[in-house]
Enzyme design. Structure first.
Site, mmCIF file in Angstrom:
data_model
loop_
_atom_site.group_PDB
_atom_site.id
_atom_site.type_symbol
_atom_site.label_atom_id
_atom_site.label_comp_id
_atom_site.label_asym_id
_atom_site.label_seq_id
_atom_site.Cartn_x
_atom_site.Cartn_y
_atom_site.Cartn_z
ATOM 1 N N GLN A 90 -1.079 -5.211 13.185
ATOM 2 C CA GLN A 90 0.064 -4.534 13.792
ATOM 3 C C GLN A 90 0.050 -4.811 15.298
ATOM 4 O O GLN A 90 -0.618 -5.740 15.735
ATOM 5 C CB GLN A 90 0.012 -3.029 13.483
ATOM 6 C CG GLN A 90 0.197 -2.669 12.001
ATOM 7 C CD GLN A 90 1.614 -2.929 11.478
ATOM 8 O OE1 GLN A 90 2.571 -3.098 12.242
ATOM 9 N NE2 GLN A 90 1.762 -2.962 10.155
ATOM 10 N N CYS B 170 18.235 -25.096 -11.731
ATOM 11 C CA CYS B 170 18.142 -23.772 -12.364
ATOM 12 C C CYS B 170 19.227 -23.637 -13.426
ATOM 13 O O CYS B 170 20.204 -24.411 -13.456
ATOM 14 C CB CYS B 170 18.294 -22.677 -11.304
ATOM 15 S SG CYS B 170 19.997 -22.227 -10.949
ATOM 16 N N GLY C 26 4.611 -5.304 10.703
ATOM 17 C CA GLY C 26 5.394 -4.872 11.863
ATOM 18 C C GLY C 26 6.470 -5.849 12.278
ATOM 19 O O GLY C 26 7.065 -5.717 13.344
ATOM 20 N N HIS D 199 18.953 -18.307 -9.640
ATOM 21 C CA HIS D 199 19.162 -19.461 -8.761
ATOM 22 C C HIS D 199 18.408 -19.279 -7.441
ATOM 23 O O HIS D 199 17.688 -20.165 -6.971
ATOM 24 C CB HIS D 199 20.655 -19.672 -8.459
ATOM 25 C CG HIS D 199 20.844 -20.554 -7.261
ATOM 26 N ND1 HIS D 199 20.718 -21.924 -7.313
ATOM 27 C CD2 HIS D 199 21.069 -20.237 -5.961
ATOM 28 C CE1 HIS D 199 20.861 -22.429 -6.095
ATOM 29 N NE2 HIS D 199 21.085 -21.424 -5.255
ATOM 30 N N CYS E 265 22.860 -23.588 -12.108
ATOM 31 C CA CYS E 265 23.379 -24.856 -11.598
ATOM 32 C C CYS E 265 23.470 -25.925 -12.677
ATOM 33 O O CYS E 265 24.345 -26.792 -12.624
ATOM 34 C CB CYS E 265 22.505 -25.347 -10.449
ATOM 35 S SG CYS E 265 22.579 -24.240 -9.032
ATOM 36 N N SER F 196 0.817 -1.227 0.000
ATOM 37 C CA SER F 196 0.000 0.000 0.000
ATOM 38 C C SER F 196 0.845 1.269 0.000
ATOM 39 O O SER F 196 0.322 2.353 -0.248
ATOM 40 C CB SER F 196 -0.894 -0.003 1.241
ATOM 41 O OG SER F 196 -0.125 -0.400 2.369
ATOM 42 N N GLY F 197 2.140 1.158 0.276
ATOM 43 C CA GLY F 197 3.025 2.311 0.139
ATOM 44 C C GLY F 197 3.535 2.890 1.431
ATOM 45 O O GLY F 197 4.597 3.509 1.446
ATOM 46 N N GLY F 198 2.825 2.712 2.522
ATOM 47 C CA GLY F 198 3.247 3.319 3.790
ATOM 48 C C GLY F 198 4.610 2.844 4.249
ATOM 49 O O GLY F 198 5.464 3.639 4.640
ATOM 50 N N PHE F 199 4.837 1.555 4.133
ATOM 51 C CA PHE F 199 6.123 0.987 4.581
ATOM 52 C C PHE F 199 7.270 1.593 3.780
ATOM 53 O O PHE F 199 8.291 1.985 4.322
ATOM 54 C CB PHE F 199 6.112 -0.533 4.399
ATOM 55 C CG PHE F 199 7.399 -1.203 4.796
ATOM 56 C CD1 PHE F 199 8.339 -1.543 3.832
ATOM 57 C CD2 PHE F 199 7.670 -1.492 6.118
ATOM 58 C CE1 PHE F 199 9.532 -2.167 4.181
ATOM 59 C CE2 PHE F 199 8.857 -2.115 6.490
ATOM 60 C CZ PHE F 199 9.781 -2.454 5.522
ATOM 61 N N CYS G 287 20.051 -28.518 -7.518
ATOM 62 C CA CYS G 287 19.229 -27.452 -8.092
ATOM 63 C C CYS G 287 19.149 -27.588 -9.602
ATOM 64 O O CYS G 287 20.143 -27.870 -10.264
ATOM 65 C CB CYS G 287 19.832 -26.094 -7.713
ATOM 66 S SG CYS G 287 18.863 -24.705 -8.323
HETATM 67 N N1 LIG Z 1 2.413 -2.482 4.346
HETATM 68 C C1 LIG Z 1 3.401 -3.074 5.063
HETATM 69 N N2 LIG Z 1 4.469 -3.576 4.401
HETATM 70 C C2 LIG Z 1 5.458 -4.162 5.128
HETATM 71 C C3 LIG Z 1 6.609 -4.658 4.450
HETATM 72 C C4 LIG Z 1 6.763 -4.562 2.939
HETATM 73 C C5 LIG Z 1 6.331 -5.838 2.236
HETATM 74 C C6 LIG Z 1 6.287 -5.676 0.727
HETATM 75 C C7 LIG Z 1 5.101 -5.938 0.043
HETATM 76 C C8 LIG Z 1 5.048 -5.782 -1.351
HETATM 77 C C9 LIG Z 1 6.176 -5.354 -2.061
HETATM 78 C C10 LIG Z 1 7.356 -5.100 -1.373
HETATM 79 C C11 LIG Z 1 7.418 -5.262 0.017
HETATM 80 C C12 LIG Z 1 7.632 -5.241 5.217
HETATM 81 N N3 LIG Z 1 8.833 -5.739 4.823
HETATM 82 C C13 LIG Z 1 9.467 -6.145 5.960
HETATM 83 N N4 LIG Z 1 8.678 -5.939 7.046
HETATM 84 C C14 LIG Z 1 7.522 -5.362 6.611
HETATM 85 C C15 LIG Z 1 6.393 -4.889 7.305
HETATM 86 C C16 LIG Z 1 5.367 -4.283 6.546
HETATM 87 C C17 LIG Z 1 4.189 -3.725 7.189
HETATM 88 O O1 LIG Z 1 4.036 -3.777 8.431
HETATM 89 N N5 LIG Z 1 3.253 -3.159 6.410
HETATM 90 ZN ZN LIG Z 2 20.487 -23.260 -8.918
#
Ligand SMILES: Nc1nc2c(CCc3ccccc3)c3nc[nH]c3cc2c(=O)[nH]1
Ligand SMILES: [Zn+2]
Length: 372
Positions: A189, A306, A216, A335, A309, A93-96, A304
């Site tokens: 969370q 791939c 989280g 790989h 390998c 969703s973008g927040g991370f 493997c």
């Molecule tokens: N929205 C969200 N994303 C997280 C990601 C990215 C995963 C991701 C999804 C799709 C594409 C790239 C990355 C986390 N990566 C490591 N720990 C994470 C925790 C969270 C989280 O609490 N919330």
């Molecule tokens: Zn391989």
């Protein structure tokens, strides 16, 4: 089917063998989902990704809203057509990514305001805008906008962060356009706090989602703490919907989390570390740049199948990395993704056969053999 379908085919202890069905096809779980941040799994064609056995890949709202913009991808028919991947896609969703990539960001009840790490331009991301972007991308599995609570956090900090994410989850659900074969996942969370994790699971279950992610985690807490949080969170989660552990992980993390009832995983490790020369193999890891591989005629991993390998020696891969040849990162990425898919296939089969613990502990033992 409205939303996405989920069948729980078999369990073995807490480990689950299932199947997620979407408008673009089926995902066999437990599943590993390669990360395709900017509409590409770096160093891999979509045919190459498909050949590893991956049935779904991940995209990123944050990166694609900045470049080439969600409207452009939408105009061009969505992410599937844009990158020529006809299987399921899940988008974060973008927040991370805002918190980990951009600077000068401010978080309010409304959403998050930030400056692009590309050109410093100002952007706003609200739950409603994030849902709209993921709709324009034609994502099969949309994630709610959440705040990934930083680690470490006090219980008070984790509580207010989680409760903001729960309010955003409701706004995300209200903004989501229901379509058969498309689904919305809530994100649990609550930091490392049992009562907060329980409150978050209950809040999301009351709203109702097609699947539930555990967020989280994989933020530096370490494997033991991650497993402890899973041990008190997973039993509270509904059984008839997929569980997705975000950002996890190394092979030993995957085995331990499948053992604890997780169905879906994503991690940048196999791709990111593949590009730096780190190979994941059945007996641990290999850094191909190390001089000891310069004359080694063996493949990375004898078991493997791939292209790296089947066709090449460690000596050759060592040379490619020393020479800075782009084929090096391509072959190690290929790989690592192939190995991750083989590992998940072996775990799926073990659950089907009712032999999960026997297979999982043998795999874990081999990972610690060392001297690969
Ligand atoms: N929205 C969200 N994303 C997280 C990601 C990215 C995963 C991701 C999804 C799709 C594409 C790239 C990355 C986390 N990566 C490591 N720990 C994470 C925790 C969270 C989280 O609490 N919330
Ligand atoms: Zn391989």
């Amino acid at each position: 089917m409205t939303g996405i379908g989920f069948e729980l085919l078999k369990t073995d202890g807490r480990a689950r063998r299932g199947r997620v069905s979407t408008a673009h096809g089926v995902i066999n779980t437990p599943a590993f989902m390669p990360v395709g941040t900017a509409a590409t799994v770096k160093a891999m064609t979509t045919d190459a990704v498909k050949s590893t056995g991956a049935e779904i890949l991940l995209g990123n709202t944050y990166h694609l809203m900045l470049r080439p913009t969600a409207e452009r991808v939408g105009q061009l028919g969505g992410l599937h057509r844009f990158m020529n991947w006809d299987k399921p896609i899940l988008t974060d969703s973008g927040g991370f990514q805002v918190m980990s990539l951009s600077d000068l960001r401010t978080m309010t009840e409304e959403g998050v305001t930030f400056k692009s790490h590309l050109d410093g331009s100002k952007h706003h991301l609200t739950p409603e805008r994030s849902i709209q972007i993921q709709h324009l991308l034609d994502s099969n599995i949309t994630m709610c906008l959440d705040e990934c609570t930083p680690f470490p956090a006090t219980e008070a900090q984790a509580a207010s962060s989680m409760r903001l994410s729960m309010r955003w989850a409701k706004r995300s659900k209200d903004a989501f356009v229901e379509r058969p074969g498309y689904g919305l996942f809530g994100i649990v969370q609550g930091g490392v706090y049992q009562d907060l994790r329980a409150e978050s699971v209950a809040a999301l279950s009351d709203i109702g989602f097609d699947g539930y992610a555990i967020g989280g985690l994989a933020v530096g807490e370490g494997q033991e703490t991650m497993f402890t949080v899973l041990d008190f969170t997973e039993p509270l989660m509904v059984k008839d919907r997929p569980r997705y552990l975000m950002g996890v992980g190394r092979p030993s993390d995957l085995i331990g989390a499948v053992r604890r009832g997780v169905d879906m995983f994503d991690c940048v490790m196999p791709t990111r570390s593949g590009r730096t020369g780190q190979a994941f193999v059945r007996r641990g890891t290999i850094n191909i740049r190390n001089a000891r591989h310069a004359h080694d005629e063996r493949p990375l991993d004898e078991e493997c199948g791939c292209p790296a390998c089947r066709n090449h020696s460690r000596a050759y891969l060592h040379h490619l990395f020393k020479a800075g040849e782009m084929l090096g990162p391509m072959l190690l990425t290929w790989h690592n993704l192939h190995y991750y898919q083989d590992l998940m296939a072996e775990l799926r089969q073990a659950i089907e056969d009712g032999r999960f613990e026997e297979v999982a502990s043998a795999l874990e033992a081999r990972l610690n053999e060392g001297d690969v």
